[in-house]
Design a protein around this motif. Sequence first.
Motif, PDB file in Angstrom:
ATOM      1  N   GLY A   1       1.165   5.397 -10.276  1.00 31.26           N
ATOM      2  CA  GLY A   1       0.167   6.383  -9.852  1.00 31.26           C
ATOM      3  C   GLY A   1      -0.463   5.976  -8.540  1.00 31.26           C
ATOM      4  N   ILE A   2      -0.649   6.949  -7.665  1.00 36.32           N
ATOM      5  CA  ILE A   2      -1.347   6.664  -6.412  1.00 36.32           C
ATOM      6  C   ILE A   2      -2.162   7.885  -6.006  1.00 36.32           C
ATOM      7  CG2 ILE A   2       0.604   7.327  -4.905  1.00 36.32           C
ATOM      8  CD1 ILE A   2      -0.614   4.434  -3.492  1.00 36.32           C
ATOM      9  N   ARG A   3      -3.394   7.653  -5.573  1.00 34.54           N
ATOM     10  CA  ARG A   3      -4.278   8.765  -5.212  1.00 34.54           C
ATOM     11  C   ARG A   3      -3.909   9.313  -3.836  1.00 34.54           C
ATOM     12  NH1 ARG A   3      -8.002   9.584  -8.961  1.00 34.54           N
ATOM     13  NH2 ARG A   3      -8.818   7.820 -10.165  1.00 34.54           N
ATOM     14  N   PRO A   4      -4.150  10.614  -3.624  1.00 33.63           N
ATOM     15  CA  PRO A   4      -3.819  11.238  -2.328  1.00 33.63           C
ATOM     16  C   PRO A   4      -4.453  10.523  -1.136  1.00 33.63           C
ATOM     17  CG  PRO A   4      -4.347  12.926  -3.937  1.00 33.63           C
ATOM     18  CD  PRO A   4      -4.622  11.600  -4.605  1.00 33.63           C
ATOM     19  N   GLU A   5      -5.628   9.927  -1.347  1.00 35.36           N
ATOM     20  CA  GLU A   5      -6.300   9.261  -0.223  1.00 35.36           C
ATOM     21  C   GLU A   5      -5.729   7.878   0.061  1.00 35.36           C
ATOM     22  OE1 GLU A   5      -7.541  10.477  -2.966  1.00 35.36           O
ATOM     23  OE2 GLU A   5      -9.325   9.418  -3.673  1.00 35.36           O
ATOM     24  N   ASP A   6      -4.825   7.397  -0.780  1.00 34.26           N
ATOM     25  CA  ASP A   6      -4.181   6.098  -0.551  1.00 34.26           C
ATOM     26  C   ASP A   6      -2.785   6.263   0.042  1.00 34.26           C
ATOM     27  OD1 ASP A   6      -6.352   4.556  -1.438  1.00 34.26           O
ATOM     28  OD2 ASP A   6      -5.804   4.936  -3.521  1.00 34.26           O
ATOM     29  N   ILE A   7      -2.519   7.460   0.534  1.00 32.06           N
ATOM     30  CA  ILE A   7      -1.242   7.733   1.202  1.00 32.06           C
ATOM     31  C   ILE A   7      -1.550   8.063   2.663  1.00 32.06           C
ATOM     32  CG2 ILE A   7       0.784   9.244   1.243  1.00 32.06           C
ATOM     33  CD1 ILE A   7       0.369   9.721  -1.750  1.00 32.06           C
ATOM     34  N   TYR A   8      -0.802   7.453   3.589  1.00 31.28           N
ATOM     35  CA  TYR A   8      -1.122   7.570   5.014  1.00 31.28           C
ATOM     36  C   TYR A   8       0.103   7.995   5.810  1.00 31.28           C
ATOM     37  CZ  TYR A   8      -5.334   4.895   3.953  1.00 31.28           C
ATOM     38  OH  TYR A   8      -6.531   4.481   3.436  1.00 31.28           O
ATOM     39  N   ASP A   9      -0.173   8.694   6.902  1.00 28.46           N
ATOM     40  CA  ASP A   9       0.879   8.910   7.887  1.00 28.46           C
ATOM     41  C   ASP A   9       1.094   7.589   8.628  1.00 28.46           C
ATOM     42  OD1 ASP A   9       2.622  10.836   9.358  1.00 28.46           O
ATOM     43  OD2 ASP A   9       1.428  10.092  11.043  1.00 28.46           O
TER      44      ASP A   9
END
Length: 368
Positions: free
Chosen positions: A284-292
């Motif tokens: 699981g990973i939150r949307p805010e922990d994904i980066y361009d």
Amino acid sequence: MAEVVFKHVTKVYEGGFVAVQDFNLEIKDKEFVVIVGPSGCGKSTSLRMIAGLEDITDGEIYIDNVLINKKPPKDRDIAMVFQNYALYPHMTVEENMSFGLRLRNFPKAEIKQRVNEAATILSLTDYLNKKPKVLSGGQRQRVAIGRVITRKPKVFLFDEPLSNLDAKLRIQMRAELIKIHAKLKVTSIYVTHDQLEAMTMGDKMVVMNNKLIQQIGSPMEVYRNPINKFVAGFIGSPPMNFFEITIAEKAGSIWADAKDFQLKIPASYMEKLRPYIGKPVTFGIRPEDIYDRSVYLGQVDNNTAIANVEILEMLGSEEFVYFATPNFSFTAKYDPSIVMHIGDTNKEVIFDMKNAHFFDIETEMSIV
Ligand SMILES: Nc1ncnc2c1ncn2[C@@H]1O[C@H](COP(=O)(O)OP(=O)(O)OP(=O)(O)O)[C@@H](O)[C@H]1O
Ligand SMILES: [Mg+2]
């Protein structure tokens, strides 16, 4: 002074339907506790048992160490605000707010003082002589709250009191309720299905699902360390992304093998994940922990996926990017300055793996 304690409380409705099961909760004096969960999970039933509107089938509820199971509602010294608060249309704001006190034959001077106090707190002083029909939705809601404030109860109970208001008013009233609680410091229990209200309003959050308490903690504790997949997916918006992956060991490290991409897992996760090597788990990973890739300040070290942009939602202050890889879709929360287009392909997406979560596939409990 009012502590509320639930001990093994269960509610079985007529016909044998279990609505709340083995509910255990300790609420401290002056605390603001939010009970949150999806529709039908038993939130209102829990509140109604404190108020005395429903019998307690099993277990005990105490207010200040006094067992209240058999106490009549009027002797429990609690006041409840409902979603559908009905004001008396023929009465003024003042009469609406003083109704409960007049019913209990309070002295006139005391009633006046309490109403004036409540009106000041709620910014209703200029409306005391007006009838509900000339008030806005937010003002009416404040009168409904005023009605219970004047009672000066030991405990406030709120059952989705803001859900009839439009979005803007809801945010405004949310802030006002927080201010009112800071002023009055009355123990409060607030029920909502809105995870945002639960995050912002409570000292303590109680997440329920399907008649059971899932997790109790401060909003940030629950957000950072959800105990299971349900809580992880329920708290946070857009919700946490989940991927079914396999834990693999390679060159002294452990990896999340998602077929479409392989992610190196931080060494600190090793101990807890070791028993799962070779097995499927939920990552699981939150949307805010994904980066361009272009804005990621951390190290780019086997934490990248290549994905296509399917949908974009621009909210002004942030942007939700819906990505797809051959086997998965997931959402990222980006800064709007990152220019994205629907249909963009082969975007380099970085997962901040130090904020990764892993859940057991079968029990759905958090592994780490
Ligand atoms: N009087 C009743 N008799 C039988 N079942 C009931 C009764 N009241 C509620 N229930 C059932 O108990 C369960 C829990 O209801 P409850 O009202 O506590 O849910 P809730 O979490 O407050 O949901 P919502 O967010 O929709 O208000 C539901 O499945 C509901 O259908
Ligand atoms: Mg309810």
